[in-house]
Design an enzyme around this catalytic site. Structure first.
Site, PDB file in Angstrom:
ATOM      1  CG  HIS A   1     -34.534  62.347 -28.977  1.00 37.27           C
ATOM      2  ND1 HIS A   1     -35.289  63.299 -28.333  1.00 37.27           N
ATOM      3  CD2 HIS A   1     -34.473  62.713 -30.279  1.00 37.27           C
ATOM      4  CE1 HIS A   1     -35.685  64.212 -29.219  1.00 37.27           C
ATOM      5  NE2 HIS A   1     -35.201  63.882 -30.407  1.00 37.27           N
TER       6      HIS A   1
ATOM      7  CG  HIS B   1     -18.794  95.867 -41.955  1.00 37.83           C
ATOM      8  ND1 HIS B   1     -18.858  95.051 -43.066  1.00 37.83           N
ATOM      9  CD2 HIS B   1     -17.644  95.533 -41.311  1.00 37.83           C
ATOM     10  CE1 HIS B   1     -17.790  94.267 -43.096  1.00 37.83           C
ATOM     11  NE2 HIS B   1     -17.041  94.544 -42.039  1.00 37.83           N
TER      12      HIS B   1
END
Ligand SMILES: Cc1ncc(C[n+]2csc(CCOP(=O)(O)OP(=O)(O)O)c2C)c(N)n1
Length: 667
Positions: free
Chosen positions: A31, A474
């Site tokens: 990059h 949960h």
């Protein structure tokens, strides 16, 4: 290096640009855009501001620099080479992204001295830096500014600020008034798909300001403006964002300002044009002597400051110095740990009773927290449920950074990243709490802790359908398997108060591994004798109860709350005349690390093996075999009182005995 002419600055910044584009070109991947665009910011920071000494990359009071946009790794490698870190030679720059090099694709803290944290997953770096800044304030409160007094600087990109974790991180940093945290935002308006306007219209300055930060915008190619903004930020009483307007791939003739420069080599022609534009005439990987000397001089700026710091440490009273050195080394001496574990067991022996393992953990912390001042705890707004705050543990606040308990708010991901930052900073062992089901909300940061080999300890309570009425949203079902799939993570699921204490001791002693403690909401009987001094959990699995009345016909394996169910099933099988042994399996990872012969001995040779865990089967075949029995979950849970759920899903002693009997009959 107090002042540089613009021409000198440009030549130094261009050295970064040249190394970055040439290394990416040679690797045929990487990059280049960010290093070319952010070179001016980095040059000001590393030549005028950052307190560091390449001769001692681990100097405890150095400023930390986090390249949150890890894809721009060549920026960091160029800086490390230019300033004189031994780890990054010019040969290593030439071996960018190659197997075994010290210059991997994204920065890896374990690979390269001078790299402060592993980055690449966007947003993690800035959130990790928040933990470093917390660590700095906390340790400064404990040891004074003569010993701990540094800044944490971050270079963050658009991607870092778009990621959700950054919101948790900046909110926490703003709330805690972490004025030593300074984020330089590479505001280049470009991401992979093109201009950021394709997907984003956030006013970042307003966003940060609303979270309690100081924020400003400058020209990121103007060294004087960069320096002035950093100096102003250093004086602020809040964390600071400096949005540096830059051009990605600055200097490239056709790709500057374009997403085309983000993640691929520029190509020979574009590089030639960039060299012309920048006035850079040196051959690839050659830095002219005068520029390299200027960079090396920049790298030597803090040598005297480091020597003075070492003298201050040397002048500490011997005890204080030894304790500081112990904490910096992350040492948990066996005698300290053994004494603490013995005290916890003494308390359990004195008062044996049914306890939820989350309460057992609180009891353990009641001994461990006073014994180990490096423990900094917390919870993501579930303190009373996670039981992570033993009595008398003061909160860490802007008014009292010396406090040791962090109210992270409902920010599991930010919490896990901040813990990584504290562990990386050193001097602290972070632990915290949330529900096991929300391990998914922190998974990317836990993964980085595993990759980096850092000791962070996640207390994760409400670890099964045993939490009851809150229901399937949960109730973790696949989470144990998912966490066990992560290399280097120790997932502990203790069966009672004694195992809970033992697992805490193992987590604390694991200087290079993160741990999860999966703990129950519901009460569990104490199965183990608290007076025993050995720690059988260290082997990951062990025979809790032997077969009686002859060689074992059945081996029952279980973890956590289901060990109690297995023990009751053993009794039922005994009534059928079936000798049955119980193997408690508190930690798969430690068990699978053992030599084959030891593992086989624990698994045993009973003809029938059955595993019991209120979760999915995945992973258990490695212990019971594909022909073995399994009693657990096959789908999501439900909302009801826990005993009803165990019956409903058939996780009962009766069912375990039935499965074992049917397997015996089928032999
Ligand atoms: C969590 C995460 N998602 C996606 C990516 C892949 N990725 C790497 S860089 C990038 C965005 C690039 O834009 P920006 O952050 O502005 O960097 P610049 O183009 O300025 O170098 C993306 C999506 C990643 N590294 N991490």
């Amino acid at each position: 290096m107090s002042s540089l002419s613009r021409a000198e600055h440009d030549r130094m910044a261009n050295a970064i640009r040249a190394l970055a584009m040439d290394a990416v070109e040679k690797a045929k991947s990487g990059h280049p855009g960010l290093p070319l665009g952010a070179a001016d910011i980095a040059t000001v920071l590393f030549t005028r501001v950052l307190k560091f000494d390449p001769a001692d990359p681990h100097w405890f009071d150095r400023d930390r620099f986090v390249l949150s946009a890890g894809h721009g790794s060549m920026l960091l490698y160029a800086l490390l080479y230019l300033t004189g870190f031994a780890s990054v030679s010019i040969e290593q720059i030439q071996r960018f992204r190659q197997l075994g090099s010290l210059t991997p694709g994204h920065p890896e803290v374990e690979a390269t001295e001078g790299v402060e944290t592993t980055t690449g997953p966007l947003g993690q770096g800035i959130a990790t830096a928040v933990g470093m800044a917390i660590a700095e304030r906390h340790l400064a409160a404990a040891y004074g500014a003569g010993i701990v007094d540094h800044h944490t600087y971050v270079l963050a990109s658009d991607g870092d600020l778009m990621e959700g974790i950054s919101q948790e991180a900046i909110a926490l940093a703003g709330h805690l008034k972490l004025s030593r945290l300074i984020v330089l935002y590479d505001d280049n308006h470009i991401s992979i798909d093109g201009p950021t306007s394709l997907s984003d219209s956030v006013d970042q300055l307003a966003r940060f300001e609303s979270a309690g930060w100081a924020a400003c915008r400058i020209d990121g190619h103007d060294p004087d403006a960069i320096l002035a903004a950093i100096e102003a930020a250093q004086k602020s009483d809040r964390p600071s964002l400096i949005a540096c307007r830059t051009t990605i791939a600055f200097g490239a003739p056709t790709k500057a300002g374009s997403e085309k420069s983000h993640g691929s080599p520029l190509g020979a022609e574009e590089i030639a044009g960039t060299r012309r534009n920048l006035g850079w005439t040196a051959a690839p990987f050659v830095i002219p002597d005068d520029i390299l000397s200027a960079w090396r001089a920049a790298g030597a700026r803090a040598r005297d400051a480091r020597a003075a710091w070492q003298q201050r440490v040397a002048a500490l009273p011997a005890d204080a110095r030894a304790e500081l050195e112990r904490r910096i080394a992350g040492a948990v001496p066996a005698e300290m740990l053994d004494a603490a574990l013995a005290e916890i067991k003494r308390q359990l022996a004195a008062d044996p009773k049914d306890r939820a393992s989350r309460s057992s953990s609180e009891l353990a912390l009641g001994v461990l927290v006073p014994a180990f001042p490096e423990l900094v705890g917390g919870s993501a707004d579930l303190t009373g449920s996670n039981n992570t705050r033993p009595k008398g543990m003061p909160a860490l606040t802007p008014e009292n950074y010396g406090g040791r308990f962090i109210h992270y708010g409902i920010r599991e991901h930010g919490m896990a990243a901040a813990m990584n930052g504290m562990a990386l900073h050193g001097g602290i062992i972070p632990y915290s709490g949330t529900f096991l089901v929300f391990s998914d909300y922190c998974r990317p940061s836990i993964r980085l802790a595993c990759l980096m080999g850092r000791r962070v300890i996640h207390v994760m309570t409400h670890d099964s359908i045993g939490l009851g009425e809150d229901g399937p949203t949960h109730q973790p079902v696949e989470h144990l398997a998912a966490l066990r799939a992560m290399p280097n993570l120790q997932v502990f699921r203790p069966c009672d108060a004694v195992e809970t204490a033992e697992c805490w001791a193992l987590a604390l002693a694991s200087n290079h591994r993160p741990s999860v403690l999966a703990l129950s909401r519901q009460n569990l009987p104490q199965l183990r004798d608290a007076t025993a001094t050995e720690n059988p959990c260290a082997g990951g699995a062990y025979e809790l109860l032997p077969a009686e009345g002859g060689p074992a016909r059945v081996s029952l394996f279980a973890s956590g709350s289901e060990v109690t169910i297995a023990v009751a099933a053993r009794k039922r099988l005994a009534e059928h005349g079936i000798p049955t042994r119980i193997v408690s399996v508190p930690c798969f990872e430690l068990f699978f690390d053992r030599p084959d012969a030891e593992r086989e001995a624990v698994i045993g040779d009973a003809p029938v093996r059955v595993a019991v865990e209120a979760a999915i089967r995945q992973g258990w075949d490695a212990i019971v075999g594909s022909q073995g029995g399994f009693v657990g979950m096959t789908g999501f849970g439900a909302s009801a009182p826990a005993p009803d759920l165990y019956r409903h899903f058939g996780i009962t002693p009766e069912r375990v005995a039935e499965v074992a009997l049917s397997k015996l009959q089928a032999l």
